[in-house]
Design an enzyme around this catalytic site. Structure first.
Site, short mmCIF file in Angstrom:
data_model
loop_
_atom_site.label_atom_id
_atom_site.label_comp_id
_atom_site.label_asym_id
_atom_site.label_seq_id
_atom_site.Cartn_x
_atom_site.Cartn_y
_atom_site.Cartn_z
N LEU A 18 34.44 58.20 30.38
CA LEU A 18 33.25 57.52 30.90
C LEU A 18 33.62 56.56 32.03
O LEU A 18 32.95 56.48 33.05
CB LEU A 18 32.53 56.76 29.77
CG LEU A 18 31.23 56.07 30.18
CD1 LEU A 18 30.21 57.08 30.73
CD2 LEU A 18 30.60 55.32 29.00
N HIS A 707 36.62 33.44 42.10
CA HIS A 707 35.99 34.71 41.76
C HIS A 707 35.32 35.36 42.96
O HIS A 707 34.87 36.49 42.89
CB HIS A 707 34.97 34.51 40.63
CG HIS A 707 35.61 33.99 39.38
ND1 HIS A 707 35.65 32.64 39.09
CD2 HIS A 707 36.26 34.62 38.38
CE1 HIS A 707 36.29 32.48 37.94
NE2 HIS A 707 36.67 33.65 37.49
N CYS A 739 41.20 28.93 39.23
CA CYS A 739 41.99 29.83 38.38
C CYS A 739 43.04 30.51 39.25
O CYS A 739 43.18 30.18 40.43
CB CYS A 739 41.08 30.85 37.70
SG CYS A 739 41.86 31.78 36.36
#
Ligand code: GLN
Ligand code: ZN
Length: 768
Positions: A18, A707, A739
């Site tokens: 998948l 991000h 991060c």
């Protein structure tokens, strides 16, 4: 006759078919018909596997193109305005838009003037699966908008299967969503929501469905009274609808909700006896005489073989009381376990004999059911004998039980978890030694994991690159990272983590007591899967894990090189763990191994050591009453790994999420000298928790969001830093991104860090 059923099966496929099909479709390499064909094939295979394993009643509705909560939203027409198709029904394109955002100006067959950001993704209870958070508006309407469930029921029946559709219950669905736009109570939507459930139940009845599984896992949470009341209201209304209803609860015990769950006017109840064995046998007395009881006895969240004897003892007792009203099941959907152990060709036979993946778990459920219905069946004898042998070998195996590790654990004393001096004294020594400016700048550890790094690692693993060549390739990455950081003028450097595939796996691979599967993938979200390492035995560190890399990096520069480790709690949370000793004990073993590494780094002259605890908060139990117990041992494990060093050695930790209010006390108790955290997207609001608590140690609130590829300018970051300085004394502030930078490219990384260093310098002249 007791009956066996499955609550749900992994959809990703044993070769991640998948995932591959989805990614090909998103790239435009596989058309929708091709994708649909893969889905159909997977469903057929999965039903067949479960049936062959001996499951009586097969789940339908557990397949999802991206996430089952998202499918549910589409089914109920809960489609945020920004994704709503201009004409007609939502399509697969609508669904992928909601999941992944829309960057082009076309989607869903219509034209979008604006790009639309994806729905929020968040953790599914205490698993590592993530669902798409439904967005409800105050005037939310619900209508049946997608035929997938009915189509799949028809598909399964045409294949001759006996099926039980699975849907998310109305209360759990509302609980998982968020009110958007104006503030309002999601529960106000219940009355509008229920008619669609009615419609679905009627449609399923017309299709000849007898049982429907309605998942209400929130019954295992602490629920406000109004939500409890709403359960009664909702199911009193739904009881008028056709079909037998099984309410499924999992991931914990019902506790104070037991009476409520047992008395709801439905035909059956599923409980999780793996996570909450204490619910048995009292449940037998609480269940109305007309109801089916489904006992979740095979762990759907882990990979160990079931101890069939002890499970059977419980089931026999239940069977005596309930007869054919007893159903046997995995504890929860098997979505959270890997697909098929048979695929594992690299595990040794002994270790493999201890394990069970989804297919094997179905076999266990079926076998247990046979043992009740047909105790003389020879297959039962064989399986029980095999199970006894597995239990015996696990109980005694010297691969699991290591006297040296246990002796070390037994010898842990309070002093081992205590730094020599309190923070106020340590920090003076550290400042004197490190000689850093005010607002010291650093990064969280990783630098871009470029295609060439990944290629080098693959070639090395495939034997195409020698160890020396691989080491040189990594050294060259380290040299580059150090050079860039020196040019940028960062104060505390990192080696960049080029050699690490993953922050847990990298360490797990070097510890004794960990095993690795080849195909043990579990869906994390959408097409993303993780392959957690398996803790099977007592853990120890045969040799240093990072010292050579970090020592190499330190030798390249006069600046301070920060050593980088993953903490015990994060190692534990992102692994499959043992079921024969407590998580606390496993955390202690990990802590001792990491403690050795910390001390080796210190001996090698590394002055700052960061121990990442990215998963510290996500380890919080679902029930508040259990929080303190968890926080106590998790904090203790961190302290155990961090406290062996001298005062002058500075310990950092990093946590990459944003809700600290719940855990601030524990974070302070970890007593790291410096904590770096994710804060930029909240505009430093999150520092409130630290300010209100009067958090005593140094803090590096992230000043930019890693991000996104967007490069923030200096003004943006100085603004954030000034805000931070209002909450935290300036002498305790550090400057860093939110991060690690491993998912970013070098160009954007350098551009952002130039601005970050400039922001720190500006603050020094303004405030220091
Ligand atoms: N040191 C790790 C990195 O920089 C931390 C990652 C994390 O916290 N998730 O990538
Ligand atoms: Zn992080």
């Amino acid at each position: 006759m007791a009956l066996s059923h499955s609550l749900g099966f992994p959809r990703i496929g044993r070769d991640r078919e998948l995932k591959k099909a989805l990614e090909a479709h998103w790239k435009g390499e596989l058309d929708e018909a091709g994708l649909q064909a893969v889905g159909r094939q997977l469903r057929a295979t999965h039903w067949q596997l479960q049936k062959e394993a001996g499951i009586d009643l097969l789940p339908v509705g557990d397949f999802a193109w991206y996430d089952q909560v998202l499918t549910h939203s589409l089914t109920f027409g809960v489609i945020p305005e920004r994704f709503r198709p201009h004409s007609g029904k939502p399509t697969l394109g609508t669904l992928f838009g909601m999941a992944r955002g829309v960057s082009q100006n076309t989607c869903c067959g219509g034209v979008h003037a604006q790009p639309a950001s994806a729905q929020e993704l968040t953790k599914w209870f205490d698993t590592n699966y993530h669902y798409l958070v439904p967005e409800f508006s105050v005037d939310q309407q619900f209508q049946l908008s997608c035929e997938q469930l009915f189509d799949e029921v028809a598909e399964a029946r045409s294949l001759g299967h006996n099926v039980k559709p699975v849907i998310i219950g109305p209360l759990t669905y509302l609980w998982l969503g968020k009110a958007k736009g104006s503030e309002f109570d999601r529960l106000d939507l219940l009355e509008r929501l229920l008619p669609v459930y009615g419609e679905i139940l009627q449609r399923l009845a017309t299709q000849g469905v007898e049982w429907v599984q309605i998942d209400e896992p929130i019954l295992a949470l602490d629920l406000p009274q109004v939500w409890k009341n709403a359960f009664e209201r909702a199911y009193n209304i739904l009881q008028r609808e056709p079909g037998k209803k099984l309410i499924a609860t999992y991931f914990g015990g019902l506790e104070d909700n037991l009476g409520l769950a047992a008395s709801l006017p439905v035909d059956g109840l599923h409980i999780d006896l793996v996570r909450a064995p204490e619910q048995f046998p009292s449940i037998l007395d609480r269940l109305p005489a007309y109801k089916v009881l489904s006992l979740g006895v095979v762990n759907g969240r882990n990979i160990w073989r079931n101890d069939l004897d002890s499970t059977l003892a419980i089931l026999r007792q239940a069977h005596e009381r309930l007869g054919e009203r007893l159903w046997v099941a995995p504890s929860c959907s098997l979505l959270h376990s890997p697909v098929d152990l048979v695929r594992e060709d690299k595990l040794d036979d002994e270790l493999k004999s201890w394990l069970a993946f989804a297919v094997q778990k179905c076999e266990e459920v079926a076998l247990l059911t046979t043992a009740l219905n047909d105790p003389q069946n020879p297959a039962v004898h064989t399986a029980l004998a095999k199970s006894r042998a597995v239990q015996a070998s696990r109980a005694q195996s010297p691969r699991i039980h290591k006297p040296a590790v246990q002796a070390r654990l037994a010898a842990i004393s309070g002093a081992d978890s205590q730094r020599q001096s309190p923070f106020v004294q340590r920090i003076e020594q550290q400042r004197a030694r490190l000689q850093l400016p005010a607002f010291p700048t650093t990064t969280i550890g990783s630098f871009p994991q470029t295609a060439s790094i990944r290629l080098a690692r693959q070639s090395f693993k495939a034997g195409k690159l020698s160890a020396a060549e691989y080491t040189e390739a990594m050294h060259s990455e380290i040299r580059h990272a150090v050079q860039v950081q020196e040019n940028l003028g960062l104060d505390v450097l990192v080696h960049g983590e080029a050699e690490r595939n993953d922050m847990v796996e990298y360490f797990a691979e070097q510890l004794d007591g960990y095993a690795f599967t080849r195909f043990g993938w579990v869906q994390s979200y959408g097409s993303r899967c993780v392959k957690p390492a398996v803790i099977y035995g007592d853990l120890s560190r045969p040799h240093a894990m990072t010292v050579a890399w970090i020592g190499y990096a330190q030798a390249l520069t006069q600046k301070v090189m920060k050593g980088m480790l993953t903490g015990p709690v994060t190692m534990l949370m992102w692994s499959f763990t043992r079921d024969d000793i407590s998580r606390e004990q496993q955390a202690q073993q990990l802590a001792l191994a990491i403690r050795d590494e910390v001390l080796d780094l210190e001996t090698a002259g590394i002055k700052i050591i960061q121990i990442d605890e990215a998963a510290f908060r996500e380890g919080l139990p679902l029930r508040q009453a259990q929080w303190q117990g968890y926080l106590d041992w998790a904090t203790q494990a961190f302290r155990l790994c961090a406290s062996g060093v001298r005062d002058e050695t500075q310990i950092h930790t990093h946590m990459c999420y944003s809700e600290f209010n719940d855990v601030i006390e524990a974070i302070a108790a970890m007593d790291a000298d410096v904590i770096t955290i994710e804060t930029s997207r909240s505009d430093m609001e999150l520092l409130q928790a630290f300010e209100a608590f009067d958090y005593p140690n140094d803090i590096g609130p992230g000043v930019y969001d890693i991000h996104s590829p967007r490069v923030p300018d200096t003004a943006e970051m100085t603004k954030l830093l000034r805000k931070a300085a209002q909450r935290i004394p300036v002498e305790r502030l550090w400057v860093n991104p939110d991060c690690g930078l491993k998912t970013r490219g070098w160009a954007e990384t350098e551009a952002a860090l130039v601005n970050m260093v400039a922001a720190a310098r500006q603050l020094r002249t303004e405030l220091a």
